[in-house]
Motif scaffolding. Structure first.
Motif, PDB file in Angstrom:
ATOM      1  N   ILE A  31     -15.910  -2.095 -11.726  1.00 16.71           N
ATOM      2  CA  ILE A  31     -17.174  -2.788 -11.471  1.00 16.71           C
ATOM      3  C   ILE A  31     -17.321  -3.095  -9.981  1.00 16.71           C
ATOM      4  N   GLU A  32     -16.251  -3.586  -9.369  1.00 15.25           N
ATOM      5  CA  GLU A  32     -16.291  -3.884  -7.937  1.00 15.25           C
ATOM      6  C   GLU A  32     -16.514  -2.620  -7.112  1.00 15.25           C
ATOM      7  N   GLY A  33     -15.874  -1.516  -7.524  1.00 16.68           N
ATOM      8  CA  GLY A  33     -16.031  -0.261  -6.797  1.00 16.68           C
ATOM      9  C   GLY A  33     -17.458   0.240  -6.804  1.00 16.68           C
ATOM     10  N   LEU A  34     -18.140   0.117  -7.966  1.00 22.44           N
ATOM     11  CA  LEU A  34     -19.533   0.546  -8.038  1.00 22.44           C
ATOM     12  C   LEU A  34     -20.433  -0.405  -7.262  1.00 22.44           C
ATOM     13  N   ALA A  35     -20.129  -1.696  -7.317  1.00 22.46           N
ATOM     14  CA  ALA A  35     -20.944  -2.679  -6.592  1.00 22.46           C
ATOM     15  C   ALA A  35     -20.869  -2.465  -5.084  1.00 22.46           C
ATOM     16  N   GLN A  36     -19.751  -1.863  -4.612  1.00 23.13           N
ATOM     17  CA  GLN A  36     -19.577  -1.600  -3.178  1.00 23.13           C
ATOM     18  C   GLN A  36     -19.871  -0.144  -2.831  1.00 23.13           C
ATOM     19  N   TRP A  37     -20.705   0.491  -3.610  1.00 26.22           N
ATOM     20  CA  TRP A  37     -21.000   1.926  -3.452  1.00 26.22           C
ATOM     21  C   TRP A  37     -21.364   2.272  -2.010  1.00 26.22           C
ATOM     22  N   ASP A  38     -20.739   3.343  -1.524  1.00 28.31           N
ATOM     23  CA  ASP A  38     -21.011   3.844  -0.174  1.00 28.31           C
ATOM     24  C   ASP A  38     -21.912   5.073  -0.295  1.00 28.31           C
ATOM     25  N   PRO A  39     -23.166   4.998   0.180  1.00 25.31           N
ATOM     26  CA  PRO A  39     -24.105   6.113   0.010  1.00 25.31           C
ATOM     27  C   PRO A  39     -23.616   7.429   0.607  1.00 25.31           C
ATOM     28  N   LYS A  40     -22.845   7.358   1.661  1.00 23.84           N
ATOM     29  CA  LYS A  40     -22.441   8.575   2.361  1.00 23.84           C
ATOM     30  C   LYS A  40     -21.091   9.134   1.893  1.00 23.84           C
ATOM     31  N   ALA A  41     -20.394   8.399   1.057  1.00 22.59           N
ATOM     32  CA  ALA A  41     -19.060   8.820   0.631  1.00 22.59           C
ATOM     33  C   ALA A  41     -19.134  10.017  -0.318  1.00 22.59           C
ATOM     34  N   ILE A  42     -18.146  10.903  -0.207  1.00 26.03           N
ATOM     35  CA  ILE A  42     -18.014  12.004  -1.160  1.00 26.03           C
ATOM     36  C   ILE A  42     -17.562  11.411  -2.497  1.00 26.03           C
ATOM     37  N   PRO A  43     -18.231  11.744  -3.607  1.00 22.42           N
ATOM     38  CA  PRO A  43     -17.864  11.152  -4.901  1.00 22.42           C
ATOM     39  C   PRO A  43     -16.380  11.347  -5.227  1.00 22.42           C
ATOM     40  N   SER A  44     -15.698  10.243  -5.516  1.00 20.27           N
ATOM     41  CA  SER A  44     -14.274  10.318  -5.853  1.00 20.27           C
ATOM     42  C   SER A  44     -13.881   9.302  -6.919  1.00 20.27           C
ATOM     43  N   ARG A  45     -14.691   8.249  -7.077  1.00 16.31           N
ATOM     44  CA  ARG A  45     -14.360   7.218  -8.072  1.00 16.31           C
ATOM     45  C   ARG A  45     -14.908   7.627  -9.431  1.00 16.31           C
ATOM     46  N   GLU A  46     -14.050   7.593 -10.436  1.00 16.56           N
ATOM     47  CA  GLU A  46     -14.427   7.979 -11.783  1.00 16.56           C
ATOM     48  C   GLU A  46     -14.701   6.727 -12.616  1.00 16.56           C
ATOM     49  N   ILE A  47     -15.757   6.759 -13.409  1.00 16.55           N
ATOM     50  CA  ILE A  47     -16.087   5.640 -14.296  1.00 16.55           C
ATOM     51  C   ILE A  47     -16.299   6.158 -15.712  1.00 16.55           C
ATOM     52  N   ALA A  48     -16.250   5.235 -16.665  1.00 16.59           N
ATOM     53  CA  ALA A  48     -16.481   5.558 -18.074  1.00 16.59           C
ATOM     54  C   ALA A  48     -17.861   5.032 -18.471  1.00 16.59           C
ATOM     55  N   PHE A  49     -18.776   5.954 -18.718  1.00 14.78           N
ATOM     56  CA  PHE A  49     -20.162   5.603 -19.051  1.00 14.78           C
ATOM     57  C   PHE A  49     -20.368   5.754 -20.555  1.00 14.78           C
ATOM     58  N   ARG A  50     -20.877   4.694 -21.194  1.00 14.19           N
ATOM     59  CA  ARG A  50     -21.142   4.737 -22.634  1.00 14.19           C
ATOM     60  C   ARG A  50     -22.649   4.711 -22.871  1.00 14.19           C
ATOM     61  N   PRO A  51     -23.249   5.865 -23.201  1.00 15.88           N
ATOM     62  CA  PRO A  51     -24.692   5.893 -23.446  1.00 15.88           C
ATOM     63  C   PRO A  51     -25.056   5.115 -24.708  1.00 15.88           C
ATOM     64  N   SER A  52     -26.275   4.607 -24.739  1.00 17.86           N
ATOM     65  CA  SER A  52     -26.740   3.825 -25.886  1.00 17.86           C
ATOM     66  C   SER A  52     -26.920   4.682 -27.132  1.00 17.86           C
ATOM     67  N   ARG A  53     -27.249   5.945 -26.930  1.00 12.35           N
ATOM     68  CA  ARG A  53     -27.515   6.830 -28.065  1.00 12.35           C
ATOM     69  C   ARG A  53     -27.308   8.281 -27.658  1.00 12.35           C
ATOM     70  N   VAL A  54     -27.347   9.162 -28.657  1.00  7.00           N
ATOM     71  CA  VAL A  54     -27.163  10.594 -28.439  1.00  7.00           C
ATOM     72  C   VAL A  54     -28.374  11.313 -29.027  1.00  7.00           C
ATOM     73  N   LEU A  55     -28.932  12.236 -28.260  1.00 10.00           N
ATOM     74  CA  LEU A  55     -30.099  13.013 -28.697  1.00 10.00           C
ATOM     75  C   LEU A  55     -29.672  14.465 -28.924  1.00 10.00           C
ATOM     76  N   LEU A  56     -29.940  14.979 -30.106  1.00 14.90           N
ATOM     77  CA  LEU A  56     -29.574  16.348 -30.451  1.00 14.90           C
ATOM     78  C   LEU A  56     -30.823  17.155 -30.755  1.00 14.90           C
TER      79      LEU A  56
END
Length: 537
Positions: A61-86
């Motif tokens: 949570i702290e890592g995302l809150a301190q997001w650096d716009p220019k940084a190359i993506p390296s931090r991995e997070i676990a995203f849980r979507p509310s639903r799945v569309l098929l």
């Protein structure tokens, strides 16, 4: 669940109470969220709500809150979507897997009814009705009957699944395109945990997010809902409660101002936006639209732009929640209680966009003055390409020459790919082999060199002839204003005496029945019918 930032709070909306996870609780710990992009705030709330110390930690949570716009993506997070569309092509195997798991559970002596999706799953039988019959008043009825006959077992299985599984429902065929059904009917914008089977006295309210088994799932970004397309295995994992592992992306801001000039459509706008974004390079990134021009852009136009995210290469192309969002929810018949919840929730979270709002910090930016958009045509080969309308004639000649020069100079074979006519050239022609891949035989001399471009004569097909006229693309049929423009064009064409050639196979597959009704109420359907554009699904 952990609550390291003490973000759990209560939101009162009318006579109802909801538990929410407030973003300002993170800001109170010294993190500057004021200029964090809208899409990343949605992800931040997702982490706050799902903090468990294992898949989501306080450090995440702290890592995302301190997001650096220019940084190359390296931090991995676990995203849980509310639903799945098929949609049914990739969705049916997922339901088959659930059925197989129930069989296995029963063989092991367990209770098979315990096997269910853990997240709400919605399956739309999409693009199902094919064009066997076209150009007749009975086309829709005939084609629908054929569809049910051909796929009786599949539809019976899905109906069983809808009754057998919790958290699973099916939208039947001949209803509309999955993305449009999602936009007009399925999307909540704010999800309630009761939609996921939670029977707590105080439900949790949180942003509606999703993953879908179609690349154009991104259409829903036009409504401010974060979601994108994934593969079938990822969708099944999400369906069973597993998080989607992802890198925190870079976010490209696309500023919009001004207003579209008269005579231009959302299609012209989306081709312009797509061309700009492809030149910029946004593969693997989020694109976020902002600016005062959003006040002049209805959700239908936003959805048209968001729908093209796969063509410009972004993971998503999202718009914020604002007054236009609320207006669309009302126009599409959403319950008053839901609209009130959407406004109250997004205002409470500081996510409701208004003109003059502070601009977020982005990894990169683009800017478009809507008044500079001009009428355009897609193609000639790829939907993301754009040709200005005034240059179409010249471009067609150039593209035809290039195509003919690249074509091997072998004699054409007047066999299965030919157009066959009766002795009366006015009689209806039909294609013997409609699968494509053959040469356009049917001109005066099938053995003539391909480069011999001749003026079209009555009863013959040549370079530039129209043989299929279909209004089908979800980019266009999702937008009522574009469909009305097609109806007005058809009206003017009919009034000037234009009619389709007998060999043209014409079809109209609206994004939803709402769009069909819109055309009917506007009195434009008869003109499309006159040009043999009968609805087929």
């Amino acid at each position: 669940m952990a609550n390291s930032f003490a973000s759990r709070s209560t939101l009162e909306v009318g006579s109802h109470s909801f538990t929410i996870y407030r973003l300002d609780a993170v800001a109170a710990r010294g993190f500057d969220l004021a200029r964090l992009p809208f899409s990343l705030k949605i992800l931040l709330e997702n982490l706050l709500r799902n903090e468990d110390g294992l898949t989501v930690t306080a450090e995440d949570i702290e890592g995302l809150a301190q997001w650096d716009p220019k940084a190359i993506p390296s931090r991995e997070i676990a995203f849980r979507p509310s639903r799945v569309l098929l949609q049914d092509f990739t969705g049916v195997p997922a339901i088959v897997d659930l059925a197989a798991m129930r069989d296995a559970m029963m063989r092991m002596g367990g209770d098979p009814t315990r096997i269910n999706p853990l997240q709400p799953v919605e399956l739309v039988i999409d693009h199902s009705v094919q064009v066997d019959e076209a150009g007749t008043a009975a086309a829709l009825l005939t084609n629908t009957d054929l569809e049910y006959h051909r796929n009786k077992e599949r539809y019976a299985f899905l109906r069983w699944g809808q009754r057998a599984f919790k958290n699973f429902r099916v939208v039947p065929p001949e209803t509309g395109i999955v993305h449009q059904v999602n936009l007009e009917y399925l999307a909540r914008v704010v999800f309630s945990s009761r939609d996921a089977g939670d029977e707590s006295p105080v439900p949790t309210a949180y942003p509606d997010t999703l993953v879908g088994t179609d690349s154009h799932t991104t259409m829903i970004n036009g409504l401010g809902v974060l979601g994108w397309g994934v593969g079938g295995i990822e969708a099944e994992a999400a369906m069973l409660g597993q998080p989607v592992s992802m890198l925190v992306p870079q976010v490209v801001g696309f500023k919009i101002h001004g207003q579209l000039p008269e005579g231009t459509t959302a299609t012209d706008l989306v081709l312009t936006v797509t061309q700009m974004l492809r030149r910029k390079g946004v593969v693997g990134k989020f694109v976020e639209f902002y600016g005062d021009g959003l006040a002049n852009m209805p959700v239908a136009d936003r959805a048209t732009i968001a729908n093209m995210a796969p063509e410009y290469g972004a993971t998503c192309g999202i718009f914020p929640i604002d007054a236009e969002t609320l207006k669309f929810l009302e126009l599409s018949g959403r319950p008053k209680e839901l609209i009130e919840l959407v406004e109250a929730y997004y205002r409470a979270q500081g996510l409701f966009h208004a003109p003059g709002a502070p601009e977020a910090r982005y990894s990169d930016t683009l800017e478009l003055d809507l008044s500079t958009v001009e009428p355009s045509l897609a193609g000639p080969k790829r939907p993301q390409d754009r040709v200005a309308l005034g240059a179409v004639k010249e471009d067609f000649g150039r593209q035809l020459k290039l195509m003919l020069e690249a074509t091997p100079k072998t004699p054409a074979k007047p066999v299965s790919a030919t157009v066959t006519a009766t002795t009366d050239v006015k009689s209806e022609l039909r294609f013997e082999g409609e699968g494509g891949g053959g040469t356009g035989v049917g001109s005066e001399d099938p053995q003539a060199p391909a480069a011999a471009y001749r003026p079209l004569k009555s009863g013959y097909v040549n370079h530039g002839s129209v043989v299929i006229a279909a209004i089908t693309s979800c980019t266009n049929t999702s937008n009522p204003s574009v469909m009305v423009a097609a109806g007005l064009l058809a009206r003017n064409a009919v009034e000037k005496g234009l009619s389709t050639k007998p060999w043209v196979k014409a079809s109209l597959a609206p994004g939803s029945k709402v769009v069909t009704d819109f055309l009917d109420h506007a009195g434009l359907s008869p003109y499309l019918d006159a040009l043999r554009f009968q609805t087929v699904g």
